[in-house]
Design an enzyme around this catalytic site. Structure first.
Site, short mmCIF file in Angstrom:
data_model
loop_
_atom_site.label_atom_id
_atom_site.label_comp_id
_atom_site.label_asym_id
_atom_site.label_seq_id
_atom_site.Cartn_x
_atom_site.Cartn_y
_atom_site.Cartn_z
N LYS A 27 -2.60 5.91 -4.19
CA LYS A 27 -3.71 6.83 -3.89
C LYS A 27 -3.46 8.18 -4.54
CE LYS A 27 -3.67 4.69 0.67
NZ LYS A 27 -2.24 4.60 0.96
N ASP A 78 0.85 -1.19 0.00
CA ASP A 78 0.00 0.00 0.00
C ASP A 78 0.89 1.24 0.00
OD1 ASP A 78 -2.97 1.02 0.71
OD2 ASP A 78 -1.50 2.25 1.79
N TYR A 132 3.09 9.77 -0.40
CA TYR A 132 4.15 9.20 0.45
C TYR A 132 5.55 9.44 -0.13
CZ TYR A 132 0.25 6.54 2.60
OH TYR A 132 -0.93 6.16 3.20
N HIS A 147 -7.52 9.64 -2.05
CA HIS A 147 -6.93 9.57 -0.70
C HIS A 147 -7.83 10.20 0.36
CE1 HIS A 147 -2.67 9.19 1.22
NE2 HIS A 147 -3.60 8.96 2.11
#
Ligand SMILES: NC(=O)c1ccc[n+]([C@@H]2O[C@H](COP(=O)([O-])OP(=O)(O)OC[C@H]3O[C@@H](n4cnc5c(N)ncnc54)[C@H](OP(=O)(O)O)[C@@H]3O)[C@@H](O)[C@H]2O)c1
Length: 283
Positions: free
Chosen positions: A79, A49, A54, A112
């Site tokens: 996401k 994930d 990120y 997200h």
């Protein structure tokens, strides 16, 4: 999809399957991500994930490429980041995500955050753009994250298309049963983010007592509680021995009484560790 390890799969509403346990990469710094995700794959995780936000998609892609594991044996989620909700940005950023991950097809892409106070409250157009990606064939499944019941109702009523998953904060201190129930009512699978409450659940006395009763690590007790609720989880760890511990949760069971004692740790909204999706507006 054939999985070669013991993690069970959950069937999604579009007919695809997702491994119930994966590896989370939030706050895995880019400088460590090739090695850390590589270790997670070596230990046996087959579901990763990540997210555009990120900043580690390229490193996740490198780790997957280095692993030599067949593409159809790894399930990859990313996401859409908050600044990319406009249709053209969805399209462009999805291309970048595929490029960074070195994939020609992504298993699951999520909005997200709904950002109901941004973009004139229009997350429906963003959802329509996600559906275009599925039509296009380069995205297998589209889902959402941090969607409250009203957000789910809105996208489903206005498009007739239901997300396959809703990835929401959920752990013993914040069971988030309202959003879970609303998801289940629409046959949407629940992914519980922050499953260990960022590690804080591990020092809870009730969790520690159940760990002693079962002769298991506290992390295994908490993750097992999630699994028995039927949720999909992806704990994050920078440590190989913890990764292995987190993976070894399919050979024991918590009793109904143990489940009930963990259920009772819920603090409702006060137990949230992340922002409330109704007001979160960071773009
Ligand atoms: N959709 C969203 O908005 C959203 C938000 C947050 C997270 N997520 C996703 O959910 C994933 C998981 O959530 P999270 O990373 O926030 O938190 P988490 O998985 O609940 O907890 C991670 C923390 O627990 C520690 N830990 C992990 N396994 C352990 C073990 N066996 N023993 C002791 N400590 C252990 C880790 O430390 P070490 O790393 O030092 O081992 C880290 O500090 C994320 O990585 C991300 O993929 C999504």
């Amino acid at each position: 999809m054939a999985f070669t390890h013991k993690t069970p799969s959950i069937k999604l509403s579009d007919g695809t399957s997702i491994p119930q346990l994966g590896f989370g990469t939030f706050q895995v710094p880019p400088a460590d991500a090739v090695e850390t995700v590589g270790a997670a794959l070596e230990v046996g995780f087959r579901h990763i994930d990540t997210a555009q936000g990120y900043q580690n998609e390229a490193e996740v892609g490198e780790a997957i490429a280095n692993s030599g594991i067949a593409r159809d044996e790894i399930y990859v989620t990313s996401k859409l980041t908050n600044s990319k909700h406009a249709r053209e940005d969805v399209m462009r950023s999805f291309d970048e995500t595929l490029e960074k991950l070195r994939l020609d097809r992504l298993d699951l892409f999520l909005i997200h955050w709904p950002l109901p106070t941004k973009y004139d409250g229009d997350f429906v157009s963003t959802w329509k753009a996600m559906l275009e990606l599925v039509e296009d064939g380069r995205l297998t499944s589209a889902g959402v994250s941090n969607f409250e019941p009203a957000h789910l109702t809105k996208i489903i009523e206005e498009t007739g298309a239901t997300p396959v998953v809703n990835q929401i904060e959920a752990h013993p201190f914040f069971r988030n049963d309202v959003a879970r129930r609303a998801s289940h009512e629409q046959a949407i699978a629940v992914e519980a983010w922050g499953p260990l409450a960022k590690g804080e659940a591990l020092s809870d006395p009730v969790v520690k007592a159940i760990a002693a009763e079962t002769d298991r690590a506290a992390s295994q007790v908490v993750l097992r509680w999630h699994v028995q609720r039927g949720d999909i989880i992806f704990p994050k760890s920078m440590h190989r021995e913890r990764m292995a511990e987190n993976l070894a949760i399919f050979d024991f069971e918590l009793s109904d009484d143990q489940i009930a004692r963990i259920d009772a740790l819920d603090k409702g909204d006060e137990g949230r560790q992340g922002p409330n999706p109704n007001t979160f507006d960071k773009v």
